[in-house]
Design an enzyme around this catalytic site. Structure first.
Site, PDB file in Angstrom:
ATOM      1  CG  HIS A  88      -1.996  -0.978   1.246  1.00 22.85           C
ATOM      2  ND1 HIS A  88      -2.880  -1.134   0.203  1.00 22.85           N
ATOM      3  CD2 HIS A  88      -2.350  -1.895   2.193  1.00 22.85           C
ATOM      4  CE1 HIS A  88      -3.736  -2.114   0.496  1.00 22.85           C
ATOM      5  NE2 HIS A  88      -3.432  -2.595   1.690  1.00 22.85           N
ATOM      6  CB  ALA A  89       4.319   1.977   1.071  1.00 25.45           C
TER       7      ALA A  89
END
Length: 420
Positions: free
Chosen positions: A149-150
């Site tokens: 998700h980063a």
């Protein structure tokens, strides 16, 4: 639970398989309420490590040394301003850390977070280098914090650094690989990975995730099936967005057979990296899906047939400790070419009861008192003459089949293998 080395049989194997694990990655912890464990629990990596150790797998796998990833590698993916903020957390007091984490979506921070994130990305990179160089054939990165998700400018969804993106960009910069396929079977869409490679035709990203019309985390339309890439990367982003909870083995196997494997073989990557979240597993409290360890084993086996078996699984999500342990063990066995004796793939109904025990009970209760998952029993599980019981014939749900068929129709424009 303990087994002496004399009691643990050495399984037959033909492949060199590596793993990454470093206890220091457990230091990344939620400071907000120590009495209420965060879903991204530090014990997650130990739980997986321990089941592999008990099953005797680690004895025949290579432990790859973890070194923290350096700034230059991080900056190929993340913006400098964000990296500097992350570095500042090392000197922040508790109150400042809690205030800083509120600026982001679903992230916790402590003084050790930055170091653990560097270890996580560095561990995956080291393992992939060994696979690409031919020192190993495949491997499992037991790492945290997760990364898919980063985004380039912000952390989110329990993720600080994008482990897979950092690894791919470094391998490409060193000209160790040209084309890489990323298969993301975490139950959440890997929006961060998609962002990095959305216009890149050297990286094929395929994600199978709960979508719920954009309402399931990360709660955006970026995970929709119409998001196919842009520019030169058009067609190289494949989203398979499940419409609801309860997705099961048949849906995943159908997606692999009809869509992912044909495209993977046509793309012919130098390396496949799996964003291996186990939160679609049965009993996961967040994913609420029904994927069994057997299915994870089957998907791993299918991916081994591509890129000369150069395959690395990188831990992402998964929040039922016993489910992720059994699922990881199921994936490692086909990497090692170990075949189960019939009936020894753990069934969810068995490990559900086990997963409800506290850690103290697990460590203190004799085996005979509970019906443990059979994968913890190391006796009589190695039998090279018996094929792994599999779910290749599992049938998809009507809704799952419809989703895959619609994605397939969209991508026929880009992949001739889907028109056969």
């Amino acid at each position: 639970m303990s087994y002496s080395k004399q009691e643990t049989p050495t399984p037959p194997h033909t492949k060199r398989v590596g793993y990454v694990y470093d206890v220091r990655m457990k230091y990344h912890q939620d400071l907000e309420d120590p009495q209420d464990p965060h879903p991204e629990d530090p014990r997650r990596i130990y739980w997986i490590y321990n089941i592999l150790k008990v099953a005797g797998c680690l004895d025949i796998m290579k432990n790859v040394l973890v070194t923290p990833v350096t700034d230059d590698k991080i900056l190929r993916v993340h913006e400098r301003q964000y990296l500097e903020t992350l570095k500042d957390t090392e000197i922040m007091e508790r109150a400042t850390l809690l205030e800083t984490q509120k600026k982001y979506d679903s992230v916790f921070l402590c003084k050790e977070s930055q170091y653990c994130a560097r270890m996580s990305a560095g561990g995956l990179l080291a393992l992939c280098k060994d696979v690409v160089r031919g020192k190993l054939d495949s491997g499992l990165a037991i790492i945290r914090p997760p990364g898919h998700h980063a985004c380039s400018a912000v952390p989110m969804g329990f993720c600080l650094l994008n482990n897979i993106a950092i690894t791919v960009r470094d391998l490409q910069a060193r000209k160790m690989v040209n084309k890489v396929m990323i298969v993301d079977w975490d139950v959440h869409h890997g929006n961060g990975i998609q962002e990095v490679f959305y216009s890149d035709n050297t990286v094929l990203y395929a994600s199978l995730h709960r979508y719920d019309e954009g309402e399931f985390y990360p709660s955006s339309t970026d995970g929709g099936m119409d998001m196919v890439g842009e520019g030169e990367g058009k067609g190289y982003n494949i989203n398979i967005p499940w419409a609801t909870a309860g997705v099961s083995d048949g849906d995943y196997i159908y997606a692999f057979k009809k869509l992912l494997l044909p495209v993977a073989r046509q793309f012919c990557p130098d390396l496949i990296i799996v964003a291996s979240g186990f939160d679609a597993a049965v009993c996961d409290p967040i994913g609420e899906c029904d994927v069994t360890p057997e299915c994870y084993a089957c998907m791993t086996s299918m991916l081994k047939s591509v890129s000369n078996g150069k395959l690395v699984l990188s831990l992402e999500g998964g929040y039922n400790l016993d489910a992720i342990a059994n699922s990881a063990l199921a994936c490692v066995k086909p990497l090692l070419n170990i075949k189960w004796k019939a009936g020894h793939i753990p069934q969810p109904a068995i490990y559900l009861a086990y997963a409800t025990l506290s850690e103290e009970e697990v460590n203190g209760v004799p085996q005979s008192k509970y019906k443990y998952s059979s994968s913890w029993d190391t006796s009589n599980i190695w039998n090279p003459a018996v094929e792994v019981p599999n779910c290749y014939s599992a049938q998809p749900s009507e809704l799952g089949k419809d989703t895959v068929d619609r994605v397939l129709d969209i991508h026929k424009e880009y992949w001739t293998s889907l028109n056969m």
